[in-house]
Design an enzyme around this catalytic site. Sequence first.
Site, short mmCIF file in Angstrom:
data_model
loop_
_atom_site.label_atom_id
_atom_site.label_comp_id
_atom_site.label_asym_id
_atom_site.label_seq_id
_atom_site.Cartn_x
_atom_site.Cartn_y
_atom_site.Cartn_z
N ARG A 37 0.73 -1.30 0.35
CA ARG A 37 -0.20 0.05 0.24
C ARG A 37 0.82 0.88 0.22
O ARG A 37 0.93 2.17 0.53
CB ARG A 37 -0.74 0.25 0.90
CG ARG A 37 -2.30 -0.49 1.23
CD ARG A 37 -2.77 -0.75 2.10
NE ARG A 37 -4.21 -1.25 2.15
CZ ARG A 37 -4.52 -1.99 3.35
NH1 ARG A 37 -3.95 -1.72 4.73
NH2 ARG A 37 -5.30 -2.61 3.66
N ARG A 41 -3.65 6.48 0.37
CA ARG A 41 -3.93 7.15 1.30
C ARG A 41 -3.40 8.21 2.61
O ARG A 41 -3.80 9.22 2.67
CB ARG A 41 -5.48 7.13 2.76
CG ARG A 41 -6.55 7.02 0.79
CD ARG A 41 -7.80 6.54 1.95
NE ARG A 41 -8.11 4.77 2.67
CZ ARG A 41 -8.27 5.13 3.02
NH1 ARG A 41 -9.76 5.59 3.77
NH2 ARG A 41 -8.89 3.27 3.59
N ARG A 50 -7.40 10.37 -6.15
CA ARG A 50 -8.60 9.70 -5.95
C ARG A 50 -9.66 10.28 -5.49
O ARG A 50 -11.08 10.05 -5.93
CB ARG A 50 -8.15 8.79 -4.54
CG ARG A 50 -7.50 7.77 -4.84
CD ARG A 50 -8.39 6.34 -5.87
NE ARG A 50 -9.22 6.08 -4.81
CZ ARG A 50 -10.49 6.02 -4.32
NH1 ARG A 50 -10.92 6.60 -5.31
NH2 ARG A 50 -11.29 5.51 -3.81
N ASP A 86 -6.93 -3.58 -7.33
CA ASP A 86 -7.68 -4.15 -6.49
C ASP A 86 -7.68 -5.54 -6.82
O ASP A 86 -7.77 -5.90 -7.90
CB ASP A 86 -8.75 -3.52 -5.99
CG ASP A 86 -9.74 -3.77 -5.05
OD1 ASP A 86 -9.92 -4.35 -4.82
OD2 ASP A 86 -8.66 -3.34 -3.58
N TYR A 164 -14.86 -12.72 0.56
CA TYR A 164 -15.81 -11.67 -0.16
C TYR A 164 -16.76 -12.18 -0.83
O TYR A 164 -17.20 -11.60 -0.83
CB TYR A 164 -14.75 -10.55 -1.23
CG TYR A 164 -13.68 -9.96 -0.50
CD1 TYR A 164 -13.88 -8.95 0.59
CD2 TYR A 164 -11.91 -10.29 -0.34
CE1 TYR A 164 -13.47 -8.70 1.23
CE2 TYR A 164 -10.97 -9.82 0.80
CZ TYR A 164 -11.59 -8.40 1.42
OH TYR A 164 -10.81 -7.79 1.92
#
EC number: 4.1.1.37
Length: 367
Positions: A37, A41, A50, A86, A164
């Site tokens: 990552r 962010r 973003r 992703d 998921y």
Amino acid sequence: MEANGLGPQGFPELKNDTFLRAAWGEETDYTPVWCMRQAGRYLPEFRETRAAQDFFSTCRSPEACCELTLQPLRRFPLDAAIIFSDILVVPQALGMEVTMVPGKGPSFPEPLREEQDLERLRDPEVVASELGYVFQAITLTRQRLAGRVPLIGFAGAPWTLMTYMVEGGGSSTMAQAKRWLYQRPQASHQLLRILTDALVPYLVGQVVAGAQALQLFESHAGHLGPQLFNKFALPYIRDVAKQVKARLREAGLAPVPMIIFAKDGHFALEELAQAGYEVVGLDWTVAPKKARECVGKTVTLQGNLDPCALYASEEEIGQLVKQMLDDFGPHRYIANLGHGLYPDMDPEHVGAFVDAVHKHSRLLRQN
């Protein structure tokens, strides 16, 4: 190197191959470092880029993915880039709807509930053709990197993707997905096979597009004990590596190092080291010396500083890095965190981590 400065695929010649050499088990002048990552962010420029569109629209924009991938490289002397994407683009390509809910994470409005729900999934062989935008992002990024560092491609491992798709999003227990393993073992294997058959051409396509290494994320390994892991996760992890390597050979393409990162999968370290991957990623719950004893010199290890260590002072980060590097040793090792960077982390402390790895690993080799 060709006369025009381009490599064999027409990409700019690689200037810093330290990460790749460490992955292959070769000697390096210092320990290479990158962060899971690292495009995230915690960077104000990432948040600004973003803000223009929703998450999966960003993932489908090669230009945006390229920009986000390159941002951390402009700040830090990292030894590898990892494409911004992703793991859930694969379930999307199989025909499932996935949205990213702010503050909550991924959501599947219609998760897999019954065995017959598998009939809703597309043929796994079409997945790669649905994910051309990822390949375009990789090619564009590889060009714009201009040979500075290698580019890593990635995907989620079958069990993690299954969680998921069955849970409908994140879960603290993965009880619905594990219910499938106990109540519907055959259907579970069927789903895991579909995912494996989708992942292989997708990962090969990433290499064709320009990826110079591949990482498989088994993020939910820790929800399985040794018995379930060996039955429902490990065979597919092995198969992905075996098939990707075979297809690259058949296509006449050079092999790329493959990394397996099974979070909380410390109970399966020995098996993972023999699963066909050049690199085994470790989370912070594994003691480096014990990991090295377990896997020997057969694979490169990657990791494993607790991401929360970056909340410490820069001086303490340096001390923690020194201890980590001393424990892993200079050979067959790539420095990283034990998981991804968190959104509230200070970029200055990320820089301190990277610099400390480079500085101390050079000193280690001098002594």
